[in-house]
Scaffold this active site. Structure first.
Site, PDB file in Angstrom:
ATOM      1  N   HIS A 144       8.003  49.279  67.617  1.00 53.32           N
ATOM      2  CA  HIS A 144       8.994  48.309  67.679  1.00 53.32           C
ATOM      3  C   HIS A 144       9.975  48.344  68.260  1.00 53.32           C
ATOM      4  O   HIS A 144      11.104  49.387  68.457  1.00 53.32           O
ATOM      5  CB  HIS A 144       9.642  48.108  66.209  1.00 53.32           C
ATOM      6  CG  HIS A 144       8.294  48.051  65.303  1.00 53.32           C
ATOM      7  ND1 HIS A 144       7.797  48.763  64.290  1.00 53.32           N
ATOM      8  CD2 HIS A 144       8.435  46.867  64.799  1.00 53.32           C
ATOM      9  CE1 HIS A 144       7.266  48.260  63.675  1.00 53.32           C
ATOM     10  NE2 HIS A 144       7.383  47.177  63.679  1.00 53.32           N
ATOM     11  N   GLU A 275      -1.521  41.142  62.841  1.00 52.79           N
ATOM     12  CA  GLU A 275      -1.358  42.205  61.983  1.00 52.79           C
ATOM     13  C   GLU A 275      -1.975  40.961  60.422  1.00 52.79           C
ATOM     14  O   GLU A 275      -0.314  41.097  60.128  1.00 52.79           O
ATOM     15  CB  GLU A 275      -0.767  43.095  61.831  1.00 52.79           C
ATOM     16  CG  GLU A 275      -1.158  43.906  61.043  1.00 52.79           C
ATOM     17  CD  GLU A 275      -0.329  45.431  61.380  1.00 52.79           C
ATOM     18  OE1 GLU A 275       0.447  45.391  62.335  1.00 52.79           O
ATOM     19  OE2 GLU A 275       0.112  45.769  59.834  1.00 52.79           O
ATOM     20  N   GLU A 311      -4.956  46.518  58.956  1.00 55.21           N
ATOM     21  CA  GLU A 311      -4.489  47.437  58.803  1.00 55.21           C
ATOM     22  C   GLU A 311      -4.999  47.983  57.075  1.00 55.21           C
ATOM     23  O   GLU A 311      -5.265  47.501  55.670  1.00 55.21           O
ATOM     24  CB  GLU A 311      -2.552  47.519  58.205  1.00 55.21           C
ATOM     25  CG  GLU A 311      -2.134  48.346  57.527  1.00 55.21           C
ATOM     26  CD  GLU A 311      -0.285  48.607  57.921  1.00 55.21           C
ATOM     27  OE1 GLU A 311      -0.127  48.455  58.953  1.00 55.21           O
ATOM     28  OE2 GLU A 311       0.458  49.426  56.937  1.00 55.21           O
ATOM     29  N   HIS A 314      -2.808  47.092  53.881  1.00 50.02           N
ATOM     30  CA  HIS A 314      -2.283  45.424  53.581  1.00 50.02           C
ATOM     31  C   HIS A 314      -3.470  45.044  53.413  1.00 50.02           C
ATOM     32  O   HIS A 314      -3.790  43.811  52.423  1.00 50.02           O
ATOM     33  CB  HIS A 314      -2.530  44.723  54.328  1.00 50.02           C
ATOM     34  CG  HIS A 314      -1.031  45.295  55.972  1.00 50.02           C
ATOM     35  ND1 HIS A 314      -0.965  44.996  56.756  1.00 50.02           N
ATOM     36  CD2 HIS A 314       0.307  46.264  55.379  1.00 50.02           C
ATOM     37  CE1 HIS A 314       0.389  45.351  56.835  1.00 50.02           C
ATOM     38  NE2 HIS A 314       0.780  46.409  56.296  1.00 50.02           N
ATOM     39  N   ASP A 339      -5.101  49.942  61.863  1.00 53.22           N
ATOM     40  CA  ASP A 339      -3.715  50.494  61.664  1.00 53.22           C
ATOM     41  C   ASP A 339      -4.126  51.586  60.325  1.00 53.22           C
ATOM     42  O   ASP A 339      -3.766  51.141  58.895  1.00 53.22           O
ATOM     43  CB  ASP A 339      -2.336  49.713  61.344  1.00 53.22           C
ATOM     44  CG  ASP A 339      -1.084  49.285  62.464  1.00 53.22           C
ATOM     45  OD1 ASP A 339      -1.935  49.835  63.200  1.00 53.22           O
ATOM     46  OD2 ASP A 339      -0.465  48.674  61.769  1.00 53.22           O
ATOM     47  N   ASP A 350       2.766  48.878  49.258  1.00 54.93           N
ATOM     48  CA  ASP A 350       2.494  49.542  50.923  1.00 54.93           C
ATOM     49  C   ASP A 350       3.103  50.696  50.704  1.00 54.93           C
ATOM     50  O   ASP A 350       4.021  50.886  51.835  1.00 54.93           O
ATOM     51  CB  ASP A 350       3.332  48.603  51.737  1.00 54.93           C
ATOM     52  CG  ASP A 350       2.904  48.861  53.280  1.00 54.93           C
ATOM     53  OD1 ASP A 350       1.831  49.048  53.341  1.00 54.93           O
ATOM     54  OD2 ASP A 350       3.066  48.283  53.831  1.00 54.93           O
ATOM     55  N   ASP A 352       1.958  53.047  52.385  1.00 48.39           N
ATOM     56  CA  ASP A 352       1.543  53.567  53.548  1.00 48.39           C
ATOM     57  C   ASP A 352       1.219  55.183  54.016  1.00 48.39           C
ATOM     58  O   ASP A 352       1.754  55.900  55.178  1.00 48.39           O
ATOM     59  CB  ASP A 352       2.851  53.431  54.762  1.00 48.39           C
ATOM     60  CG  ASP A 352       2.821  52.158  55.469  1.00 48.39           C
ATOM     61  OD1 ASP A 352       1.543  51.454  55.825  1.00 48.39           O
ATOM     62  OD2 ASP A 352       4.274  51.392  55.565  1.00 48.39           O
TER      63      ASP A 352
HETATM   64  C1  XUL Z   1       4.135  46.883  58.204  1.00 50.89           C
HETATM   65  C2  XUL Z   1       3.921  47.073  58.863  1.00 50.89           C
HETATM   66  C3  XUL Z   1       4.205  47.457  60.281  1.00 50.89           C
HETATM   67  C4  XUL Z   1       3.317  46.690  61.554  1.00 50.89           C
HETATM   68  C5  XUL Z   1       3.920  46.146  62.948  1.00 50.89           C
HETATM   69  O1  XUL Z   1       3.364  46.451  57.050  1.00 50.89           O
HETATM   70  O2  XUL Z   1       2.133  47.693  59.149  1.00 50.89           O
HETATM   71  O3  XUL Z   1       4.723  48.448  60.684  1.00 50.89           O
HETATM   72  O4  XUL Z   1       2.264  47.156  61.980  1.00 50.89           O
HETATM   73  O5  XUL Z   1       5.010  45.761  63.019  1.00 50.89           O
HETATM   74 CO    CO Z   2       0.388  48.549  60.349  1.00 53.44          CO
END
Ligand code: XUL
Ligand code: CO
Length: 479
Positions: A144, A275, A311, A314, A339, A350, A352
């Site tokens: 980013h 996304e 993702e 998600h 992702d 989330d 991650d």
């Molecule tokens: C947030 C997410 C972000 C995007 C990029 O949940 O996945 O990091 O991948 O903005």
């Molecule tokens: Co993402």
């Protein structure tokens, strides 16, 4: 005696100078060690001194800093493993993740961090990131705009900061043969985006977001980015009572159309990716899931301009499996990037995490293989260390584990493909449509009268078993 002493001193001096001539002096990247090699950020030390290049050692290896299943150059199903995956490191998690959560302070104290968000720190961090990728053997990265360079007091100052760090990244990319998988704009952290960016109720914020995306697209293009991502973190609502949903969706479509136009204007050939995510931080995010994003693109005439970045975490937040989201994107020609992460079945947000479930990885790879790969997209590790994992080597272990898991998924798909019985089970399940009348139906040429006539002729149809347990048994036997 005196002569012997002189000879000894001479030999000692020779040994010392030979050692020095062997290569650049390495120096641990902590703040006490002064390793100023003349770089603009005053730093040329080694950030991961105890860690050498990660190599493939095979499944019997017990070395945590080695690949057991991911063998970059090995060919599987007609492609090198590295070309199936096109792995990428997510700068925001790996180099900006602090371990902080809503209840606790940061837990990581990486030796190269000085606790500031200065430009010099941004550059030193970028050097650490490139050494990390080089040692890991990952050739791509994602960022980013605001993770890599600090905000300034004005947009002009902010853009100048970004340019400075991007110039260093460009230099390091060339030195290390590393590519940019995608760039994106961070349109969710700053308070100006509290009502959204493209869907904000404030026109000044919409304009600011446009200016930010314009710049982020330009630097992505400058770095040779292969894609550009739109994750609408705050493009949604907290309450419908104060929201004009139709107006917000129209604004979002206008914004995305302007982005697609600007891409063409600057000659950027990367794929634009949306996304999907259902919620968090908003209660409802407009790009809820792949099907919703597809309908949105279709309604606003944007199909053909955008693909999707799926993702896995998600996907599960939206009540689907990652496999479902990938298949929805694939069958609509929209599978652009993954992702690669996973959630926790007991936690509703989330998380991650790095994907370590071999069954899930195999399902993911089934979709990717059916799609013929995902280039120019890749597998971006949008995944972070747990708050409690605080050693520098954990950064390596996490990525190695994620890569090995996906590599096992690919190897399992190769086994399933070679065996062929799962594909055969599916083929047989639909074989009644491989008939004259089936072909008419699929061609849209069978009207209701024709079908009614057939029923009169055939009588009650016989309905065979769906063989789900057999399908599951075949799948399991490949894991
Ligand atoms: C947030 C997410 C972000 C995007 C990029 O949940 O996945 O990091 O991948 O903005
Ligand atoms: Co993402």
């Amino acid at each position: 005696m005196k002569f012997k002493m002189i000879l000894l001193l001479f030999l000692l001096a020779l040994v010392v100078s030979t050692v020095n001539a062997e290569g650049p002096q390495t120096c641990a990247a902590n703040l006490e060690a002064k390793c100023d090699g003349g770089s603009s950020d005053g730093w040329k030390g080694e950030f991961f001194p105890g860690i050498s290049k990660i190599k493939y050692e095979g499944p019997t290896s017990k070395n945590p800093l080695s690949y057991k299943w991911y063998n970059a150059e090995e060919e599987i199903l007609g492609k090198k493993m590295k070309d199936w995956f096109r792995f990428s490191v997510a700068f925001w998690h790996t180099f900006r993740g602090t371990g902080a959560d809503p209840f606790g302070a940061p837990t990581k104290s990486w030796p190269w961090e000085d606790g500031t968000n200065s430009l010099a720190m941004a550059k030193r961090r970028m050097r650490a990131h490139f050494e990390f990728m080089d040692k890991l053997g990952v050739e791509r990265w994602c960022f980013h705009d605001r993770d890599i360079a600090p905000d300034g007091k004005t947009l002009v100052e902010t853009n100048a900061n970004l340019d400075e760090v991007v110039a260093l990244a460009k230099e390091l990319q060339e030195g290390n043969k590393i590519k940019l998988l995608w760039g994106t704009a961070q349109l969710f952290f700053h308070p100006r985006y509290m009502h959204g960016a493209a869907t904000s109720s404030e026109v000044g914020v919409y304009a600011y977001a446009a200016a930010q995306v314009k710049k982020a697209m330009e630097v992505t293009h400058y770095l040779g980015g292969e894609n550009y991502v739109f994750w609408g973190g705050r493009e949604g609502y907290q309450s419908l009572l104060n929201t004009d949903m139709q107006r917000e969706l129209d604004h979002l479509a206008r914004f995305l159309k302007a982005a697609a136009d600007y891409k063409k204007k600057i000659g950027f050939n990367g794929t634009l990716l949306i996304e999907p995510k259902p919620q968090e931080p908003t209660k409802h995010q407009y790009d809820w899931d792949a099907a919703t994003a597809y309908a949105f693109l279709q309604k606003y005439g944007l199909l053909g301009e955008f693909k999707l970045n799926i993702e896995c975490n998600h996907a599960t937040l939206s009540g689907h499996s990652c496999h479902h989201e990938l298949e929805t994107a694939r069958i609509n020609g929209l599978l652009g990037n993954i992702d690669a992460n996973t959630g926790d079945p007991q936690i509703g947000w989330d998380t991650d995490q790095f994907l370590t479930d071999i069954g899930e990885a195999t399902l993911v790879m089934l979709s990717v293989v059916r799609n013929g790969g995902i280039a120019p997209g890749g597998f971006n590790f949008d995944a972070k260390l747990r708050r409690e994992s605080t050693d520098v080597e954990d950064l390596f272990i996490a990525h190695i584990s994620g890569m090995d898991t996906l590599a096992r998924g690919l190897r399992n798909v190769a086994k399933l493909t070679e065996d062929g019985s799962l594909a055969e089970l599916v083929r047989k399940r639909y074989q009644s449509f491989d008939t004259e009348i089936g072909a008419l139906i699929e061609a849209g040429k069978a009207d209701f009268e024709t079908l009614e006539k057939k029923v009169m002729e055939w009588g009650e149809p016989s309905v065979p078993s769906g063989k789900q347990e057999l399908a599951e048994m075949i799948f399991q036997s490949a894991l």
